[in-house]
Write a protein that holds these residues in place. Sequence first.
Motif, PDB file in Angstrom:
ATOM      1  N   ARG A 107      -1.842  14.422  -6.842  1.00 23.06           N
ATOM      2  CA  ARG A 107      -2.803  14.628  -5.760  1.00 23.06           C
ATOM      3  C   ARG A 107      -2.552  13.651  -4.609  1.00 23.06           C
ATOM      4  N   VAL A 108      -2.579  14.199  -3.399  1.00 21.02           N
ATOM      5  CA  VAL A 108      -2.302  13.428  -2.193  1.00 21.02           C
ATOM      6  C   VAL A 108      -3.554  13.362  -1.327  1.00 21.02           C
ATOM      7  N   GLN A 109      -3.869  12.181  -0.824  1.00 21.06           N
ATOM      8  CA  GLN A 109      -5.079  11.985  -0.025  1.00 21.06           C
ATOM      9  C   GLN A 109      -4.788  11.951   1.480  1.00 21.06           C
ATOM     10  N   ASP A 110      -3.609  11.462   1.861  1.00 20.42           N
ATOM     11  CA  ASP A 110      -3.298  11.350   3.286  1.00 20.42           C
ATOM     12  C   ASP A 110      -1.780  11.332   3.453  1.00 20.42           C
ATOM     13  N   ILE A 111      -1.319  11.848   4.595  1.00 18.19           N
ATOM     14  CA  ILE A 111       0.113  11.844   4.904  1.00 18.19           C
ATOM     15  C   ILE A 111       0.274  11.359   6.334  1.00 18.19           C
ATOM     16  N   ARG A 112       1.111  10.366   6.524  1.00 16.22           N
ATOM     17  CA  ARG A 112       1.374   9.829   7.853  1.00 16.22           C
ATOM     18  C   ARG A 112       2.878   9.704   8.078  1.00 16.22           C
ATOM     19  N   TYR A 113       3.237   9.609   9.355  1.00 10.76           N
ATOM     20  CA  TYR A 113       4.650   9.476   9.703  1.00 10.76           C
ATOM     21  C   TYR A 113       4.811   8.361  10.729  1.00 10.76           C
ATOM     22  N   SER A 114       5.850   7.562  10.550  1.00 12.64           N
ATOM     23  CA  SER A 114       6.176   6.502  11.500  1.00 12.64           C
ATOM     24  C   SER A 114       7.430   6.899  12.276  1.00 12.64           C
ATOM     25  N   PRO A 115       7.281   7.338  13.524  1.00 16.49           N
ATOM     26  CA  PRO A 115       8.457   7.758  14.296  1.00 16.49           C
ATOM     27  C   PRO A 115       9.410   6.607  14.595  1.00 16.49           C
ATOM     28  N   ASP A 116       8.889   5.382  14.685  1.00 14.12           N
ATOM     29  CA  ASP A 116       9.746   4.234  14.985  1.00 14.12           C
ATOM     30  C   ASP A 116      10.716   3.935  13.841  1.00 14.12           C
ATOM     31  N   THR A 117      10.254   4.092  12.602  1.00 10.83           N
ATOM     32  CA  THR A 117      11.086   3.754  11.442  1.00 10.83           C
ATOM     33  C   THR A 117      11.587   4.978  10.690  1.00 10.83           C
ATOM     34  N   ARG A 118      11.078   6.169  11.054  1.00 21.44           N
ATOM     35  CA  ARG A 118      11.399   7.423  10.365  1.00 21.44           C
ATOM     36  C   ARG A 118      11.031   7.360   8.878  1.00 21.44           C
ATOM     37  N   LYS A 119       9.907   6.720   8.610  1.00 23.81           N
ATOM     38  CA  LYS A 119       9.391   6.640   7.248  1.00 23.81           C
ATOM     39  C   LYS A 119       8.175   7.567   7.108  1.00 23.81           C
ATOM     40  N   LEU A 120       8.146   8.289   5.988  1.00 23.19           N
ATOM     41  CA  LEU A 120       7.020   9.157   5.658  1.00 23.19           C
ATOM     42  C   LEU A 120       6.127   8.423   4.673  1.00 23.19           C
TER      43      LEU A 120
END
Length: 255
Positions: A115-128
């Motif tokens: 189960r996943v509660q939140d998903i974010r993306y960092s464009p500066d580091t390309r980390k999910l």
Amino acid sequence: MKLPIFIADAFTAKAFRGNPAAVCLLENELDEDLHQKIAREMNLSETAFIRRLHSTDNFTQKNVNSTLTFVTLSGELKARKAENGIILDLPLYPTQPQDLREVEKLIKTAIGDTRVQDIRYSPDTRKLLVRLSDTYDRSFLENLKVSTQNLPQIESSGKVKGLILTLKGQPGGQTKVFDFYSRYFAPWVGVAEDPVTGSAHTVLSSYWSQQLGKKEMYAFQCSPRGGELEISLRSDGRVDIRGGAAIVVEGTLTA
């Protein structure tokens, strides 16, 4: 050619835990091929080659709170020795909401029906960044089987270069209370799972500071080796990340 070399375990005060890295001290530049051969011989996720840029630079700086600046391929890295560890002066990278539909296959492949509660993306580091449900505890994250082998084929656009799994800390039941937990995977660059990851915490620090309303936090990376990080967000938009370090190998490399 004989070169001083060390293996240090970072973000831990105990040997054989934390993030192991080889550190090779150079008087002169080496060609790239030799850099790669030495790194392969060390067989660690990080091998650092340190060379003086100025004759006054001191490899053996021992003064507490003195700052050393390292010029790296990723930019400048500043580190200073403190009484209870080493503090890295790092940028703080914000995250933005990520549409699940765009990364659903990647997440499903990596962690199945977790189960996943939140998903974010960092464009500066390309980390999910994938936050697991608050119903899970630390032991769940530690024991979670994560499949990374096929992730570079599933996400081959170059948008994602690292996967962070993170979980809100839960008080009680541990010797130390942590604000959040994490694990980090980067098969896109040949690292199935990194033991402890300073760069991932430049993203995690930003996210969890907003979620928890805190500037000072304690974090634990739940890899098999494990590592503790003390985080302090600064008013200038950067973050200080403090960790212990233990030298486990000290010797001479013959090349």
